[in-house]
Design a protein around this motif. Sequence first.
Motif, PDB file in Angstrom:
ATOM      1  N   CYS A 178     -15.868 -42.040  13.754  1.00  0.00           N
ATOM      2  CA  CYS A 178     -16.091 -43.175  12.850  1.00  0.00           C
ATOM      3  C   CYS A 178     -16.937 -44.190  13.605  1.00  0.00           C
ATOM      4  O   CYS A 178     -16.876 -44.265  14.830  1.00  0.00           O
ATOM      5  N   CYS A 180     -16.689 -47.433  13.486  1.00  0.00           N
ATOM      6  CA  CYS A 180     -16.065 -48.763  13.618  1.00  0.00           C
ATOM      7  C   CYS A 180     -15.600 -49.046  15.049  1.00  0.00           C
ATOM      8  O   CYS A 180     -15.544 -48.162  15.897  1.00  0.00           O
ATOM      9  N   CYS A 218      -8.445 -44.539  13.107  1.00  0.00           N
ATOM     10  CA  CYS A 218      -8.616 -45.839  12.462  1.00  0.00           C
ATOM     11  C   CYS A 218      -8.329 -45.726  10.966  1.00  0.00           C
ATOM     12  O   CYS A 218      -8.178 -44.636  10.434  1.00  0.00           O
ATOM     13  N   HIS A 220     -10.279 -46.078   8.467  1.00  0.00           N
ATOM     14  CA  HIS A 220     -11.291 -45.351   7.677  1.00  0.00           C
ATOM     15  C   HIS A 220     -11.054 -43.846   7.748  1.00  0.00           C
ATOM     16  O   HIS A 220     -11.105 -43.156   6.736  1.00  0.00           O
TER      17      HIS A 220
HETATM   18 ZN   LIG Z   1     -13.130 -46.510  11.527  1.00  0.00          ZN
END
Ligand SMILES: [Zn+2]
Length: 351
Positions: A178, A180, A218, A220
């Motif tokens: 991801c 992030c 995370c 997401h």
């Molecule tokens: Zn993420």
Amino acid sequence: MADIGRLAGAAAEAKQLAQDDATRRNGAPRILSPSSLRGDNIDATTVLTTTLGTDGAKRPLTADDLAAFRQNVRVLGKRFKGGITARQVVDMSHMIDRKRAREEITVAVPASARGVKAGGKVDRLEVRFITNASKKYGASRHHVLVEFMGYSTAVASGAMTAVKAAALMRKQQLRFDCDCGRHTYWYRYVATVGNYHAGRPENGYPKIRNPNLVGVACKHVLRVMAEIEGAGLVLSFLQRAIEKGRSSESGAGSIRANQKEADAQAAKQSARPTARGARSGDRDYDRSRAALRKASRSTTTRPKTVAGGSKRVAALAAEPAAQETLLGIIKQLGITQEQAIAILKGASNAK
Ligand SMILES: [Zn+2]
């Protein structure tokens, strides 16, 4: 409604973000490298700090810390073999990440997929998902990359229909990434050591953010895993990818979602109870996920027994005596159960 933006150019955007991240990482000071972790490079570790055993306060790193980190790495490295399942990602994740996934991430849709080759043959399926962002950190959406390791078998195995192969593949080993900060600073190292990272590996021990190497994903990624486990849309997307792989010589075909369908799906997801029922406990998340699974089963893998006019047929089929009679008839006619259901459905619709 949460907006996922334009799908066109999403892959290029994700690649650019990954490149920016790699550049940032290359220039980052005070990384605890593998050689320092082994204690080969003690001078380099003297300027490093950790939060191990504190309530988040930084203190200088000691030789004992390095030994504790090495032990954490050993334990983690033995846990997985070339991937992790969607179920494991959810089960082993942090409560706080699950809570955030439930409350803040309402939308996750697959945007594109491509078969990736390794050593001259198809190796895995790379699927790019887009999720909404919590908007707390400036990003308007996030890119989650998931690699399905069961893809080459799914493509090669002609014994299974594409939809069955897709249903199996989504329960098998996968790798993910991801863009992030949570993934970058807390979990990418864990994923690298666990050997389920997709994209850039991270070799610097998260001595400040995650010294105990706990948690997996995370918000997401968690939201995407819930969709992989339960959503009919993901199943049909994977099915399409498998069909594409089977029809192309090399097995390395690629597919895209269309904007209209993705927007419709995003709107549908935003309206789901998962997004709104945000205040209750974690059991709520599990329950909605179970409901999602059930919904996807009834609309995708077993549509014939529950759809439309077959309700009465299903009720009848639940009676043991009726079941025997029906099976007898099916046998006498020499037709398949699916054909029989289709005929009965036609009859009950005609009434
Ligand atoms: Zn993420």
